[in-house]
Design a protein around this motif. Structure first.
Motif, PDB file in Angstrom:
ATOM      1  N   GLU A 170       0.831  -1.208   0.000  1.00 19.57           N
ATOM      2  CA  GLU A 170       0.000   0.000   0.000  1.00 19.57           C
ATOM      3  C   GLU A 170       0.866   1.258   0.000  1.00 19.57           C
ATOM      4  O   GLU A 170       0.571   2.225  -0.717  1.00 19.57           O
ATOM      5  CB  GLU A 170      -0.904  -0.015   1.235  1.00 19.57           C
ATOM      6  N   LYS A 171       1.944   1.263   0.786  1.00 16.58           N
ATOM      7  CA  LYS A 171       2.814   2.436   0.833  1.00 16.58           C
ATOM      8  C   LYS A 171       3.589   2.618  -0.472  1.00 16.58           C
ATOM      9  O   LYS A 171       3.885   3.746  -0.876  1.00 16.58           O
ATOM     10  CB  LYS A 171       3.781   2.303   2.017  1.00 16.58           C
ATOM     11  N   ILE A 219       3.641  11.265   3.262  1.00 13.24           N
ATOM     12  CA  ILE A 219       3.329   9.844   3.380  1.00 13.24           C
ATOM     13  C   ILE A 219       3.840   9.399   4.741  1.00 13.24           C
ATOM     14  O   ILE A 219       5.035   9.547   5.042  1.00 13.24           O
ATOM     15  CB  ILE A 219       3.994   9.021   2.266  1.00 13.24           C
ATOM     16  N   TYR A 220       2.947   8.878   5.573  1.00 11.18           N
ATOM     17  CA  TYR A 220       3.318   8.492   6.933  1.00 11.18           C
ATOM     18  C   TYR A 220       3.427   6.978   7.032  1.00 11.18           C
ATOM     19  O   TYR A 220       2.524   6.249   6.602  1.00 11.18           O
ATOM     20  CB  TYR A 220       2.287   9.006   7.947  1.00 11.18           C
ATOM     21  N   GLY A 262       4.089  16.924  -0.337  1.00  8.12           N
ATOM     22  CA  GLY A 262       3.152  15.868  -0.017  1.00  8.12           C
ATOM     23  C   GLY A 262       3.667  15.062   1.163  1.00  8.12           C
ATOM     24  O   GLY A 262       4.860  15.068   1.457  1.00  8.12           O
ATOM     25  N   ILE A 303       2.359   1.906  -3.439  1.00 11.95           N
ATOM     26  CA  ILE A 303       1.377   2.507  -4.356  1.00 11.95           C
ATOM     27  C   ILE A 303       1.173   3.979  -4.019  1.00 11.95           C
ATOM     28  O   ILE A 303       1.103   4.832  -4.918  1.00 11.95           O
ATOM     29  CB  ILE A 303       0.054   1.726  -4.280  1.00 11.95           C
ATOM     30  N   GLN A 304       1.089   4.307  -2.715  1.00 12.36           N
ATOM     31  CA  GLN A 304       0.921   5.711  -2.322  1.00 12.36           C
ATOM     32  C   GLN A 304       2.108   6.555  -2.769  1.00 12.36           C
ATOM     33  O   GLN A 304       1.936   7.685  -3.249  1.00 12.36           O
ATOM     34  CB  GLN A 304       0.759   5.799  -0.808  1.00 12.36           C
ATOM     35  N   THR A 305       3.308   5.998  -2.634  1.00 10.61           N
ATOM     36  CA  THR A 305       4.502   6.735  -3.058  1.00 10.61           C
ATOM     37  C   THR A 305       4.491   6.962  -4.567  1.00 10.61           C
ATOM     38  O   THR A 305       4.810   8.062  -5.051  1.00 10.61           O
ATOM     39  CB  THR A 305       5.766   5.960  -2.658  1.00 10.61           C
ATOM     40  N   TYR A 306       4.105   5.960  -5.327  1.00 12.65           N
ATOM     41  CA  TYR A 306       4.060   6.090  -6.783  1.00 12.65           C
ATOM     42  C   TYR A 306       3.018   7.133  -7.201  1.00 12.65           C
ATOM     43  O   TYR A 306       3.286   7.989  -8.061  1.00 12.65           O
ATOM     44  CB  TYR A 306       3.730   4.725  -7.393  1.00 12.65           C
ATOM     45  N   GLU A 307       1.848   7.101  -6.569  1.00 14.60           N
ATOM     46  CA  GLU A 307       0.808   8.078  -6.906  1.00 14.60           C
ATOM     47  C   GLU A 307       1.205   9.486  -6.494  1.00 14.60           C
ATOM     48  O   GLU A 307       0.928  10.460  -7.217  1.00 14.60           O
ATOM     49  CB  GLU A 307      -0.505   7.674  -6.232  1.00 14.60           C
ATOM     50  N   MET A 308       1.867   9.610  -5.348  1.00 11.03           N
ATOM     51  CA  MET A 308       2.321  10.926  -4.906  1.00 11.03           C
ATOM     52  C   MET A 308       3.378  11.476  -5.856  1.00 11.03           C
ATOM     53  O   MET A 308       3.417  12.683  -6.153  1.00 11.03           O
ATOM     54  CB  MET A 308       2.891  10.817  -3.488  1.00 11.03           C
ATOM     55  N   LYS A 329      10.719   3.025   5.202  1.00  7.27           N
ATOM     56  CA  LYS A 329      10.790   4.166   4.283  1.00  7.27           C
ATOM     57  C   LYS A 329      11.786   3.916   3.158  1.00  7.27           C
ATOM     58  O   LYS A 329      11.462   4.080   1.979  1.00  7.27           O
ATOM     59  CB  LYS A 329      11.174   5.437   5.063  1.00  7.27           C
TER      60      LYS A 329
END
Length: 450
Positions: free
Chosen positions: A7-8, A169-170, A167, A10-15, A32
């Motif tokens: 999930e992280k 991401i946590y 942006g 995918i979030q990094t790629y979208e960000m 990280k």
């Protein structure tokens, strides 16, 4: 691979698609660095396999620690005598990446604490105009394929101006947990352990580790706070060290040795990070756990009856495990060598009287040294941390394989001073690092590459 980790990614790629600057915030062991490395490798792999998408391309990235060097070395500076301008690491990196006209994605990763001393100079880069303005008057325009990524533990020193431009991401270690680390570690074990005793190892960890960590957090005092994954990793290192030299042929005592090695490793990983008063509490808890007296956490059927438990006399910290028969627990006092260290004419302050502490800490240092594992000594001033370390390094190691180097650190020590000190001691390679401060000692060792 676990759901949180994917999930992280995918979030990094979208960000990365919508913002050229973003921050990955979270404590150590939250993943990280691994998220970025896996994402970069995935994009490279997709490109090699001919995947056609405008947001998929090969990746270059460079990691910079902004707090390891001065501001001048980071962004550039004028020489105080000649007034000539010298570019810094950030300026050189940005210029190199901006000059490349290919579609390869280029990441500049700042892996270190964020504070106002250096991050404010990045505000113009993080704006929509994406320009780095240097004191020399030069302006470097970022290309569309460049991304700025900040890895940090928290944003306590970051200004609202910086935070609003990035942006977020946590990532938190609790979401990742220590079980993925355990699964990965089990894949690296020798065949003799992973094939026949793999399920036993998993049963031991799931039985004792969670409840022990919970007990330490609730009832014990930790001089230095540690992540759950760090305690789990320390436990894995000790188990691996104690079991690695067992012959691969079938051994009738292998199960008993493995269980006892695990118990010893629990004492000196999870139980080693607490203060003296808390050791008494952990001792009582761990003895109840070994005896199966804790109803919520009974001994698993795979483990069965523990054939060689730690003796009840004294504390669990008083015994060393030996692989003799089914397993033998030897008091540390039996390993103490008679006499005191030091020869004629030596200062009294340099003489060491052997005690249980010198015996067990010397043993732990030795097995860590011989297996290239890092070690951290924690305690108040005057408890003998430096004495134990120096005695072991000067008299208890193979001087053909290691060269000790002692470097003093303070709050004012710079990276340049550290490098100069190490190069003066041994220019070719730094083999030992001993960090001295008022609170902790850290040792890491590397064998000589001949």
């Amino acid at each position: 691979m676990v759901d949180f980790f994917s999930e992280k990614i995918i979030q990094t790629y979208e960000m990365m698609i919508v913002r050229h600057g973003f921050m990955m915030v979270g404590d150590p062991f939250s993943g990280k660095t691994r998220v970025l490395e896996v994402l970069a490798e995935t994009l490279n792999l997709l490109m090699d396999r001919g995947y056609d998408d405008e947001n998929v391309n090969k990746v270059w990235f460079r990691v910079i620690n902004p707090k390891a060097i001065t501001m001048g070395q980071l962004f550039g500076q004028f020489d105080p005598v000649s007034h000539e301008w010298t570019d810094g690491i950030v300026a050189n990196t940005f210029r190199e990446y901006a000059a490349d006209q290919t579609d390869i994605k280029k990441w500049v990763i700042f892996d270190g604490p964020i504070d106002t001393l250096w991050i404010e100079s990045m505000n113009t880069v993080l704006d929509d105009n994406k320009k780095l303005c240097l004191m020399s008057g030069e302006i470097i325009q970022l290309s569309n394929v460049m991304s700025l990524i900040f890895e940090c533990r928290d944003l306590s020193q970051a200004s609202p101006a910086t935070v609003s431009r990035c942006g977020m991401i946590y990532l938190e270690p609790a979401s990742l947990g220590w079980e993925p680390v355990l699964q990965s570690w089990c894949n690296t074990l020798p065949d003799a352990l992973s094939n026949e005793h793999g399920k036993l190892i998993m049963a031991l960890f799931h039985w004792a580790l969670p409840v022990a960590i919970t007990f330490v957090r609730k009832h014990c005092k930790e001089p230095v706070s540690l992540q759950d994954s760090n305690l789990a990793r320390s436990l894995m290192n000790l188990v691996e060290i104690l079991m690695k030299d067992i012959p691969e042929e079938d051994n009738k005592y292998m199960k008993s040795w493995l269980i006892s090695s695990f118990l010893f490793s629990m004492v000196w990983s999870v139980g080693a990070c607490v203060d003296t008063d808390s050791r008494v509490k952990f001792d009582a808890f761990f003895k109840d756990l070994m005896a199966g007296k804790i109803e919520e956490h009974p001994i698993p059927s795979l483990v069965g009856k523990i054939e060689a438990p730690i003796p009840n006399e004294g504390l669990i910290y008083d015994y060393l495990f030996e692989r003799k028969g089914r397993g033998n627990w030897l008091p540390w006092t039996k390993t103490i060598k008679e006499g005191v260290s030091g020869g004629k004419g030596q200062r009294i302050s340099d003489i060491i009287v052997p005690t249980m502490d010198t015996a067990r800490y010397s043993h732990l240092m030795e097995i860590m040294f011989n297996n290239n594992k890092s070690l951290l000594f924690v305690g108040p001033t005057g408890t003998g941390k430096s004495v134990y370390i120096k005695e072991k390094l000067m008299n208890g190691i193979n001087r053909d394989a290691y060269i000790p180097a002692f470097v003093n650190f303070s709050a004012q020590t710079s990276a340049n001073q550290t490098q100069a000190s190490m190069e003066a001691i041994y220019p070719a390679a730094v083999l030992k690092l001993v960090c001295h401060s008022c609170f902790f000692k850290m040792i890491s060792s590397r064998k000589v590459k001949k």
